[in-house]
Structure formats: C-alpha cells, structure tokens
Motif scaffolding. Sequence first.
Motif, mmCIF file in Angstrom:
data_model
loop_
_atom_site.group_PDB
_atom_site.id
_atom_site.type_symbol
_atom_site.label_atom_id
_atom_site.label_comp_id
_atom_site.label_asym_id
_atom_site.label_seq_id
_atom_site.Cartn_x
_atom_site.Cartn_y
_atom_site.Cartn_z
ATOM 1 N N ALA A 124 0.856 -1.188 0.000
ATOM 2 C CA ALA A 124 0.000 0.000 0.000
ATOM 3 C C ALA A 124 0.890 1.235 0.000
ATOM 4 C CB ALA A 124 -0.901 -0.011 1.232
ATOM 5 N N TRP A 125 0.521 2.239 -0.798
ATOM 6 C CA TRP A 125 1.324 3.452 -0.893
ATOM 7 C C TRP A 125 0.728 4.542 -0.010
ATOM 8 C CZ3 TRP A 125 2.504 4.179 -6.846
ATOM 9 C CH2 TRP A 125 3.266 3.086 -7.288
ATOM 10 N N ASP A 126 1.628 5.365 0.535
ATOM 11 C CA ASP A 126 1.170 6.511 1.312
ATOM 12 C C ASP A 126 1.344 7.785 0.485
ATOM 13 O OD1 ASP A 126 3.867 7.586 1.623
ATOM 14 O OD2 ASP A 126 4.201 6.047 3.160
ATOM 15 N N GLY A 127 0.805 8.868 0.982
ATOM 16 C CA GLY A 127 0.846 10.127 0.242
ATOM 17 C C GLY A 127 1.902 11.078 0.725
ATOM 18 N N THR A 128 2.938 10.548 1.374
ATOM 19 C CA THR A 128 3.986 11.400 1.920
ATOM 20 C C THR A 128 4.759 12.105 0.813
ATOM 21 O OG1 THR A 128 5.496 9.508 1.969
ATOM 22 C CG2 THR A 128 4.269 10.007 3.989
ATOM 23 N N VAL A 172 9.816 3.851 -12.993
ATOM 24 C CA VAL A 172 9.094 5.115 -12.888
ATOM 25 C C VAL A 172 9.475 5.732 -11.548
ATOM 26 C CG1 VAL A 172 6.875 6.295 -12.833
ATOM 27 C CG2 VAL A 172 7.174 4.294 -14.298
ATOM 28 N N ALA A 173 9.941 6.974 -11.574
ATOM 29 C CA ALA A 173 10.317 7.694 -10.356
ATOM 30 C C ALA A 173 9.582 9.023 -10.325
ATOM 31 C CB ALA A 173 11.834 7.927 -10.317
ATOM 32 N N TRP A 174 9.203 9.472 -9.124
ATOM 33 C CA TRP A 174 8.477 10.738 -9.013
ATOM 34 C C TRP A 174 8.805 11.393 -7.671
ATOM 35 C CZ3 TRP A 174 6.769 5.955 -8.147
ATOM 36 C CH2 TRP A 174 5.978 5.695 -7.022
ATOM 37 N N TYR A 175 8.602 12.695 -7.651
ATOM 38 C CA TYR A 175 8.901 13.475 -6.449
ATOM 39 C C TYR A 175 7.679 14.306 -6.084
ATOM 40 C CZ TYR A 175 11.238 16.699 -3.250
ATOM 41 O OH TYR A 175 11.590 17.437 -2.148
ATOM 42 N N VAL A 176 7.146 14.072 -4.883
ATOM 43 C CA VAL A 176 5.983 14.817 -4.414
ATOM 44 C C VAL A 176 6.478 15.972 -3.545
ATOM 45 C CG1 VAL A 176 3.827 14.732 -3.112
ATOM 46 C CG2 VAL A 176 4.587 12.715 -4.425
ATOM 47 N N PRO A 177 6.335 17.217 -4.027
ATOM 48 C CA PRO A 177 6.818 18.364 -3.243
ATOM 49 C C PRO A 177 5.859 18.722 -2.115
ATOM 50 C CG PRO A 177 5.828 19.129 -5.278
ATOM 51 C CD PRO A 177 5.778 17.623 -5.331
ATOM 52 N N GLU A 178 6.354 19.500 -1.189
ATOM 53 C CA GLU A 178 5.499 20.000 -0.109
ATOM 54 C C GLU A 178 4.323 20.783 -0.699
ATOM 55 O OE1 GLU A 178 5.643 19.553 3.090
ATOM 56 O OE2 GLU A 178 7.616 18.598 3.339
ATOM 57 N N GLY A 179 3.150 20.546 -0.139
ATOM 58 C CA GLY A 179 1.970 21.296 -0.568
ATOM 59 C C GLY A 179 1.292 20.761 -1.803
ATOM 60 N N GLU A 236 -1.772 7.191 -11.264
ATOM 61 C CA GLU A 236 -3.065 7.100 -10.590
ATOM 62 C C GLU A 236 -2.906 6.787 -9.105
ATOM 63 O OE1 GLU A 236 -5.229 4.194 -12.773
ATOM 64 O OE2 GLU A 236 -5.944 5.640 -14.277
ATOM 65 N N ARG A 237 -2.026 5.838 -8.783
ATOM 66 C CA ARG A 237 -1.825 5.483 -7.381
ATOM 67 C C ARG A 237 -1.239 6.644 -6.589
ATOM 68 N NH1 ARG A 237 0.710 -0.459 -6.637
ATOM 69 N NH2 ARG A 237 0.241 0.113 -4.464
ATOM 70 N N SER A 238 -0.415 7.456 -7.245
ATOM 71 C CA SER A 238 0.116 8.645 -6.580
ATOM 72 C C SER A 238 -1.004 9.616 -6.237
ATOM 73 C CB SER A 238 1.150 9.334 -7.481
ATOM 74 O OG SER A 238 1.579 10.557 -6.924
ATOM 75 N N VAL A 239 -1.946 9.807 -7.154
ATOM 76 C CA VAL A 239 -3.092 10.681 -6.893
ATOM 77 C C VAL A 239 -3.936 10.130 -5.750
ATOM 78 C CG1 VAL A 239 -5.277 11.522 -7.845
ATOM 79 C CG2 VAL A 239 -3.207 11.609 -9.241
ATOM 80 N N PHE A 240 -4.264 8.839 -5.824
ATOM 81 C CA PHE A 240 -5.147 8.246 -4.821
ATOM 82 C C PHE A 240 -4.468 8.164 -3.458
ATOM 83 C CE2 PHE A 240 -7.051 5.792 -8.622
ATOM 84 C CZ PHE A 240 -7.807 6.901 -8.969
ATOM 85 N N ALA A 241 -3.143 7.956 -3.438
ATOM 86 C CA ALA A 241 -2.420 7.886 -2.165
ATOM 87 C C ALA A 241 -2.451 9.222 -1.432
ATOM 88 C CB ALA A 241 -0.975 7.450 -2.399
ATOM 89 N N ARG A 242 -2.623 10.313 -2.196
ATOM 90 C CA ARG A 242 -2.727 11.643 -1.575
ATOM 91 C C ARG A 242 -4.178 12.031 -1.302
ATOM 92 N NH1 ARG A 242 -0.862 14.757 -5.693
ATOM 93 N NH2 ARG A 242 -0.125 13.015 -6.972
#
Length: 431
Positions: free
Chosen positions: A49-53, A66-73, A287-293
């Motif tokens: 399960a992925w988290d939205g951190t 596939v690599a991605w970076y979720v910035p603050e905010g 999609e999982r990145s969106v849903f995890a957030r």
Amino acid sequence: MSEPSRFDRGHTDDLMSFLAASPSPYHAVANAAERLEKAGFRQVAETDAWDGTTGGKYVLRGGAMVAWYVPEGAEPHTPFRIVGSHTDSPNLRVKPLPDAGAHGWRQVAVEIYGGPLLNSWLDRDLGLAGRLTLRDGSTRLVNVGRPLLRVPQLAVHLDRSVSTEGLKLDKQRHLQPIWGLGDDIREGDLIAFLEEENGLPAGEVTGWDLMVHSVEPPAYLGRDKELVAGPRMDNLLSVHAEVAALSAVCAGSALSHIPVLAAFDHEENGSQSDTGADGPLLGSVLERSVFARGGSYEDRARAFAGTVCLSSDTGHAIHPNYAERHDPTHHPRVNGGPILKVNVNNRYATDGSGRAVFAAACERAGVPFQSFVSNNSMPCGTTIGPITAARHGIKTVDIGVAILSMHSARELCGADDPHLLANALVAFLEG
C-alpha cells in the motif's frame, strides 16, 4: 538573462561511465536507482500500500522504472511533468536453448532483438549480460564484461562480391557468435558457465534474459575530443540525462507540479509489454500517486489534463556521406543542442503547442535547440511519444539528441549535447 548551465562536460564523462556500467536494461535501471537513492529517493513495491507522503519514490519492474517526487503542498489534482525514455537497445539475445556449434566450434544461439545494424556486430569482442532467475524466484544481474564471444565475418576471399554488391547477412545462419572450441556440444554449458562465474550452485538457474554487448568502452573521439563514441546511446543517453535532471530539480526550489521519470523497456520492438510504454505501468503509478494523496477520479482527471511529457529519444544528425537521405531544409548537427522531432502523421507526438513548451524550457536554460523532420521519401521511425499521448491522454512532445550510427553496436554523438539535453530537462521539470 538565462540561468547558467547546471551541467557541463563532467556530465558527459559521467554518461560514459553509465553506458559502460549498463549493458542491459536491467543494469540500466539498477544504476539509475542507485543514483536516485543518493538523491534521497526510496523504492516502493507495487505490492505494498502506498502513502501520500512527500519526497522521492521509485518503482522498478524488470528493465523499466518510474520515479516521481511529491513536493510540499502538492494537492491530489497537482499535474505531473514527465520525462520519458527507454532502456533497451537493438542487439543479439540468447535463445532458450543456447548451446550450439558446428565443425569444432562452440557457439551461442541468439535471436535478433529490435532492428540492429547487423554488420556492426561482426568482428567485435563481445560480452554477455542480463539477468538470471533462480529457483526461489529471485533474480541476479550478471555481466561478463570481458571478451567472451565474437561473430566472425566471412573472409573477402570467400565472398568476392562483398565489396561491389554489399554484405548480405542471413539472420539465422550468419549471426551466431562463437565462444570456444569443441565437438561435444552439451545442453546447459552456457548457463553452467554463468553459474560458476557468479558463484551459484549448479542447477540453481531456472530462467534467463541474456544479451550480448560490445566490451569496448565509450571514448572521446576527434582532434579536439568534441565527439563521443559508445554503445547504447539509443537510448541510455536520455535515461542518464533524465536521472540527472530529476535529481537536480528535487534538490532545488519549490515546485508547482510533480516531476516524473519514466524509463520503459521494449521500445525497440513495439512497447507492448508489462514494462513497455504501451503497458499499464506509467498510468498505474500516476493514478496510485493521486489516490495515495487522498484524491478521487476527478482529481486524477484534472491532474492528467494538466500534465506534459517530454519523450526523449535519439534522432538522426545530418550525415556528411549521405546528406541526400535527410530533409533538405532540416539538418540537425551534433553539438547543436537537442532536437525537436516533428511528424505530421503522428510518428512523433509533437504539435505546435508542444513546440512552445519545449522552446520555453530551452530559453530558460540558455540551451539552443534544432528541429528534425524526416525526408518525405524515407519512412519515419517512432518513439514512446505517440503511445504515451494516446494511452494516457496527456500532451506529449518528442525531443532528443542527434547522433550518427543509430542502432549500431557503437553509436556517435557530440560531446556537448548530453549536458545540453540535461539542462533543458531541468528547465522543463522546474516549469
């Protein structure tokens, strides 16, 4: 005034190391992952399960990443900026029953992968690399990086017409490399050799994905060393630039979108696999990145609608000996900066609005760029660009670096173009 370049010839030195260390797609993504780990990224498993951190994450699947970076905010509907490429190159790949030979020669049975320049594999010292699957289901990367195999060309005395009528190679009969002497060809010899080379018990290997590669290292070429010769530039040159750009962007200022790197396998044979651009990998991760957030399908649709992808792959530089094969008004030169690839029949995904996106990124980076279009009389190649655009409904722009000898065992690029591409990618990802 443009911001100073982030990368210079040191980037090209590092590219050469990356090429030498990545003789297969599996090695390429492993090396990319190691670099991203140093930049603070962490691997996530698709089965977890992925988290939205916030922060950098990546997924490995076979020879794809596939690599991605979720910035603050970042909001669930925050759009993505994607740099896409592929990890595979045309070559010779080992068959399920690899042990062959005739007339006292021991050979390895190989199959042609993609569309290689077959003659470029003749009379080269070749190694063997890829992955082994073990009895417990785990995999082991292997690389015999010393001269092990060779595909010997027929002597001119036995083919007097070769200089006048050209070399004619039968893919089944003429491309099988030799690797020793002996009349007692035994099933299992090659895999037993690899088990011994890698300290594995006999019979431990139950599956393999192996390919040959030239062991000649990349090198600067020319009077002023303004060129680079090396293997697998199509398309590890782009993969390397994207890893460098993503690492640089995530160490910098705040971002208004989520930067993504997508490096696919199997582009050279159509991209239709679970690790190819025509598979579900990229869409699933986004999609999982969106849903995890905490996002909804509506957030997913909003994020995709605002997303832009640069599909980066090598293209054709003007060839001094075959200038008539190129479009008469489009002559990309090496060291002239990255190329914008256009084809109105959608073999490339670029349109006018996409051109504007790339032009703006190059302007911010202080990087020149060139336009590429094929001669109308020559069929145009294609990339992951149109597939990405059609499969995910996102704006996609095809770009790359102009090279010579594309699909050869050893290709040629300008020594400045790799870092010019990386600088343009940084500007694009920063938005």
